[in-house]
Design an enzyme around this catalytic site. Structure first.
Site, PDB file in Angstrom:
ATOM      1  N   GLU A  12      49.405  34.260  48.847  1.00 12.63           N
ATOM      2  CA  GLU A  12      48.267  33.371  48.591  1.00 12.63           C
ATOM      3  C   GLU A  12      48.593  32.502  47.368  1.00 12.63           C
ATOM      4  O   GLU A  12      49.159  32.990  46.389  1.00 12.63           O
ATOM      5  CB  GLU A  12      47.037  34.257  48.288  1.00 12.63           C
ATOM      6  CG  GLU A  12      45.737  33.497  48.094  1.00 12.63           C
ATOM      7  CD  GLU A  12      44.570  34.449  47.788  1.00 12.63           C
ATOM      8  OE1 GLU A  12      44.813  35.612  47.435  1.00 12.63           O
ATOM      9  OE2 GLU A  12      43.404  34.005  47.895  1.00 12.63           O
ATOM     10  N   LYS A  31      40.430  30.265  53.576  1.00 11.16           N
ATOM     11  CA  LYS A  31      39.925  31.628  53.355  1.00 11.16           C
ATOM     12  C   LYS A  31      38.436  31.696  53.679  1.00 11.16           C
ATOM     13  O   LYS A  31      37.653  30.841  53.233  1.00 11.16           O
ATOM     14  CB  LYS A  31      40.147  31.976  51.874  1.00 11.16           C
ATOM     15  CG  LYS A  31      39.869  33.404  51.467  1.00 11.16           C
ATOM     16  CD  LYS A  31      40.254  33.546  49.978  1.00 11.16           C
ATOM     17  CE  LYS A  31      40.286  34.952  49.473  1.00 11.16           C
ATOM     18  NZ  LYS A  31      40.872  34.995  48.102  1.00 11.16           N
ATOM     19  N   CYS A  50      43.882  37.026  52.142  1.00  7.71           N
ATOM     20  CA  CYS A  50      43.457  38.043  51.170  1.00  7.71           C
ATOM     21  C   CYS A  50      42.127  38.734  51.485  1.00  7.71           C
ATOM     22  O   CYS A  50      42.069  39.575  52.356  1.00  7.71           O
ATOM     23  CB  CYS A  50      43.426  37.397  49.785  1.00  7.71           C
ATOM     24  SG  CYS A  50      43.384  38.590  48.427  1.00  7.71           S
ATOM     25  N   LYS A  96      44.496  56.109  43.386  1.00 11.48           N
ATOM     26  CA  LYS A  96      45.244  57.207  43.996  1.00 11.48           C
ATOM     27  C   LYS A  96      44.919  57.352  45.478  1.00 11.48           C
ATOM     28  O   LYS A  96      45.522  58.140  46.175  1.00 11.48           O
ATOM     29  CB  LYS A  96      44.966  58.505  43.236  1.00 11.48           C
ATOM     30  CG  LYS A  96      45.376  58.392  41.771  1.00 11.48           C
ATOM     31  CD  LYS A  96      45.085  59.665  40.992  1.00 11.48           C
ATOM     32  CE  LYS A  96      45.138  59.413  39.497  1.00 11.48           C
ATOM     33  NZ  LYS A  96      43.832  59.232  38.867  1.00 11.48           N
ATOM     34  N   GLY A 128      52.823  55.986  15.057  1.00 11.71           N
ATOM     35  CA  GLY A 128      51.877  56.617  15.979  1.00 11.71           C
ATOM     36  C   GLY A 128      52.239  56.373  17.440  1.00 11.71           C
ATOM     37  O   GLY A 128      53.190  55.641  17.755  1.00 11.71           O
ATOM     38  N   ASN A 145      39.590  48.303   5.881  1.00 11.69           N
ATOM     39  CA  ASN A 145      39.881  47.171   6.751  1.00 11.69           C
ATOM     40  C   ASN A 145      40.845  46.168   6.136  1.00 11.69           C
ATOM     41  O   ASN A 145      41.627  45.536   6.841  1.00 11.69           O
ATOM     42  CB  ASN A 145      38.580  46.464   7.140  1.00 11.69           C
ATOM     43  CG  ASN A 145      37.839  47.199   8.245  1.00 11.69           C
ATOM     44  OD1 ASN A 145      38.415  48.029   8.943  1.00 11.69           O
ATOM     45  ND2 ASN A 145      36.565  46.889   8.400  1.00 11.69           N
ATOM     46  N   GLU A 147      39.982  53.115  22.050  1.00 14.51           N
ATOM     47  CA  GLU A 147      39.655  52.495  20.757  1.00 14.51           C
ATOM     48  C   GLU A 147      38.827  51.231  20.943  1.00 14.51           C
ATOM     49  O   GLU A 147      37.855  50.982  20.237  1.00 14.51           O
ATOM     50  CB  GLU A 147      40.939  52.068  20.045  1.00 14.51           C
ATOM     51  CG  GLU A 147      41.750  53.170  19.440  1.00 14.51           C
ATOM     52  CD  GLU A 147      43.047  52.638  18.809  1.00 14.51           C
ATOM     53  OE1 GLU A 147      43.809  53.466  18.305  1.00 14.51           O
ATOM     54  OE2 GLU A 147      43.286  51.401  18.849  1.00 14.51           O
TER      55      GLU A 147
END
Lengths: 574, 574
Positions: free
Chosen positions: B44, B115, B151, B184, B322, B395, B424
């Site tokens: 597409e 489409k 699609c 999955k 980290g 900060n 976060e």
């Protein structure tokens, strides 16, 4: 011909605040009832706020909206206001989410109207959220057939208003969340005149007033007679209830049967006896105001509501002595009071003397707090390990200033204002994480040339009223400079702002091609250079704070362009 | 039964690069033709790139797309490839903009398919741009009726595939720009099996591979027989042309007349004689890979394409020792080579010794550049005038680091990577203009617990191959800390990440209500606290850099919430 007394509640609501918004409906209905109103109309999405965006996708939110509606009907009745008809917007869910208007009376929901035309352009994504309504609800009340419609229904040819005309209704109520946009052509009035002709009935158009993130709603509620006459028109940006006696035809004994392929007319009667005749009292008809006044109003409301609805009490901004920060500070002072504005001058080695004196002059004129935080020592601390030159050395100054403002915000709780204008944002003439830091950017949709016009207009208003001019005249007249390197002027890197803004209006707001713009007489290389600067700055704009939309096409949800994008228009070779 | 030889061109394209994308089509068609392909299918929007967003609104862009299509047909013929049928996506404009697929042969455009189903949910805004097609084009070529679809047509019940079934077609080609999403359940396969049953014909499904801003396309092109069997399936994230002999029924002499209220069947014949019979050769059928491998592939492609398509050659990031910066650096090394990765350790007074040693270990493992820029002196330079304490003092360290990285970017031309993860970002546990700076944020859609899983998977892969483990084991095992104050740990401010991620999956990705989450057994106060943190961090997320979407619901265009928002869910009192 009789007259129904409508109250147009041009009020402000807050997204997600069901309790507060319901309280506003009850308070304003009581006020309207005391003035003899028979029907009180509130804006689109009154109970939920508007736009609520993806909150609609949460079942818990939709349930809360429906509960708020039935709760409101009961609360109105409990407050002795059950006899007043109330038309109010909310989110319904009959298996599909709906942008809805309800007609409340005697503690009950008499009718529910679902918006038919769902805008999915510009800032609107309503096809993402709602299913379109396929009925036109007509409520017979006090001997008058009242048709219900929602916002966009009035912006499209055909549909509900044509069907209302075929159904012989006495009046059409159109509730709105219609964002402000600069518009010298009075498009709304012309649209409503067309719709009134289609409906062969007066239109009661009520719009909200207030700011919600990037959108500002200007009110401008009005009543237009079937012949296009303006019966009533409310001022923009003023929150109030406006009363108007709307001349309406009586409901016919046997209304026309309407057959329409798309919309079904659904009729319901409240059982109330026809209202006694009354001679309409004249209502307010507000004149249109000059462009600058209108935009200033939008910017003041947009910023003020962002501050208040997000729980801030004060703002902090860098005062550079230039025009942009001066105008932003003046808007802030008008919105929340100069005493809640904190200005910071952050001179570097390249700052002129007038940058400091004009900044302190500005703060004094506004009654704003003012402090100086020289950044030379911090610049040196960065220079030592990093050895920066050129653009990197320029930008580090802007970023130290940004960090300083954020530190003051963290320490003292102010909302940081970014002071960039639309022209800068368009061509990327700003430092990301530098002058671009902030929770809100009041003039991000204002072109530089119009920033000057606003400054002059605001000062002239002050002059007329015999007040101190809020903006230092020197900030208006001096040549603009970022002062990030010795003797730097905007004109070193950018074309004259008058030319730049003219090109940007075409390329950005108008989606015009480079060729078309050149054909209008602009210099080909310049147009191409500007287009490339605009394209290359997309990544920075994505991280820019929100700010009030005032133009046809604001950066943000109004203009959605890929960052990764090799489309580069070149003028056709001559 | 005969077999047509299809080539599924699972290729990468770039938004707006008409010349480059056309060149890809010609090169890949030549390759496919040499391997005996009779029909070559491209994704597409092959010519325009996908998604092009508001570029569609520009008449000049739509005209360029149409010109690119006819130009491509001519160039293919000129290259001696006119005899190969090429199916390719582009933007058409027949008065309305269309998401279109064209069938090219002998230098001509034989058919144009628009489409039908336009997705307007999640990341998609196609109702904003396109008008839906109302025809199903069937091209009779080589004795086979080939139906064209685009699609989303394959994602909706009914519509083109049902009509194709009624029209007795021999094969349905479905071209895609289908973004990757962790999944999955193999939803695509199940959908295509259903559509194949509806169409009573095999489906040739071709998808693009590559990154475009926040979207990653994984390929996973496949051919599904009418009975649901997988005839061919391509690997994800691999750019290549995949050949497959698709068993097809011959076109009937008198095909069924189809009457459908929405879609009209439009038939055209190329005039080519029926292809000689051939026994299908077996094609590749790729197995599904583990979740971690799939996501790692998506993140590598997403970052690599952002870098290359935007003209960068290298990236710079803060290496804190980290897990987040380690995983981001390892993704970057896989995407563009360790030698193009520049790590910077920026220790402050609160940085542990291991923060430095783990960072330098990481750089060494990856073959990345590494330098240290201690920030203590810069922190002191800010502290002196501003006298910061608490959050403001924390900060400022993060913002000095952000400014340092941006300075290196300005000076050396690297793209800055932000290293924040989805957990976060959800709860606002990051410093805006600090660790949040960057042009791209590779793991912004990866929950913290999955960051660890990815690190372990990537190291285990290296171990299997006998390579150096890219991620320092100590970065995986040590407790996470922002190190902005003495002895600080994430667990001081946040719940255990396993619990946090479980709540976020429900509240953010699932739009579930607080009540529902509590009903699943999560602690009521905690759920409410997390929900409030998420709601309050919306303003920060708006200014966060883009990063690859891998989840059902990524922050960004996938989840559009107001900043100004008083909707706060509270658990129902027990």
């Amino acid at each position: 011909m009789t007259a129904l007394r409508f109250a147009l509640a041009q009020v402000n609501m807050t997204v997600g605040d069901f309790a507060g918004n319901s309280e506003t409906v009850i308070r304003r209905t009581a006020e309207a009832a005391a003035a003899g109103a028979q029907v009180v109309t509130f804006p689109e999405m009154m109970l939920t706020g508007y736009p609520v965006e993806d909150l609609v996708l949460r079942p818990a939110f939709r349930a809360a909206s429906q509960a708020a509606l039935t709760g409101l009907a009961e609360q109105l009745a409990a407050a002795g206001l059950g006899h007043v008809a109330v038309i109010v917007g909310y989110v319904d869910d009959d298996g599909l989410p709906r942008d809805a208007s309800a007609f409340l009376l005697d503690g009950r929901v008499v009718a529910r109207q679902f918006k038919h035309h769902l805008p999915n352009y510009g800032v609107f994504d309503e096809r993402r959220y709602f299913a379109p309504g396929t009925t036109l609800n007509v409520v017979r009340h006090l001997g008058v057939d009242i048709a219900l419609t929602v916002c966009e229904d009035a912006w499209q040819e055909g549909g509900p208003f044509t069907v209302a005309g075929a159904a012989d209704v006495g009046v059409v109520v159109n509730i709105n969340g219609s964002p402000y946009e600069r518009n010298k052509d009075d498009v709304r009035l012309r649209l409503l005149q067309r719709r009134a002709a289609e409906a062969r009935a007066p239109i009661v158009y009520v719009n909200t007033v207030g700011g919600q993130d990037e959108l500002v709603f200007d009110g401008d509620s009005m009543v237009i007679a079937a012949d296009g006459t303006t019966v009533m028109r409310a001022p923009q940006f003023v929150e109030d209830v406006f009363l108007v006696d709307v001349p309406v035809t009586d409901a016919p004994d046997s209304p026309a049967e309407v057959t329409d392929e798309v919309l079904t007319v659904t009729r319901v009667a409240t059982g109330a006896s026809p209202a006694p005749r009354r001679d309409p009292e004249p209502a307010v008809v507000t004149d249109r105001v000059p462009d600058e006044e209108e935009v200033w109003g939008a910017l003041v409301v947009g910023l003020g509501d962002y501050v208040h609805k997000n729980g801030f009490r004060s703002v902090v901004l860098g005062m550079s002595g230039g025009i942009d920060s001066a105008v932003v500070a003046a808007i802030a002072a008008d919105a929340i009071g100069g005493e809640n504005v904190y200005g910071v001058s952050m001179p570097s080695a390249y700052s002129s003397e007038h940058s400091r004196s004009d900044a302190s002059d500005l703060a004094q004129r506004l009654g704003a707090h003012y402090r100086e935080v020289p950044i030379k020592a911090i610049v040196d601390a960065f220079m030592d390990p990093l050895q920066l030159t050129g653009l990197a050395a320029e930008n580090v100054q802007a970023r130290i200033r940004g960090t300083t403002l954020m530190s003051l915000s963290n320490a003292e709780g102010h909302l940081v204002l970014a002071t960039g204008n639309k022209s800068e944002l368009a061509v990327g003439y700003s430092t990301i994480y530098g002058d671009a830091v902030g929770g809100f950017a009041p003039i991000k949709d204002v072109p530089k040339t119009f920033v000057w016009a606003l400054a002059e207009w605001r000062n002239s208003q002050a002059e007329k009223r015999g007040e101190t001019l809020p903006i230092p005249p020197n900030s208006i007249t001096k040549p603009p400079s970022a002062e990030l390197s010795p003797g730097q002027l905007d004109s070193d890197s950018l074309p004259d702002y008058a030319v730049l803004d003219a090109i940007l209006a075409r390329y950005v707001d108008g989606d015009r091609g480079v060729d078309e713009i050149v054909a209008e007489g602009f210099e080909a290389d310049l147009v191409q250079r500007v287009a490339r600067m605009v394209d290359a700055a997309e990544w920075k704009r994505r991280q820019y704070p929100p700010g009030s939309k005032i133009s046809f096409k604001a950066f943000g949800r109004d203009r959605r362009l890929p960052i990764t994008n090799r489309w580069r228009e070149a003028p056709r070779p001559a």
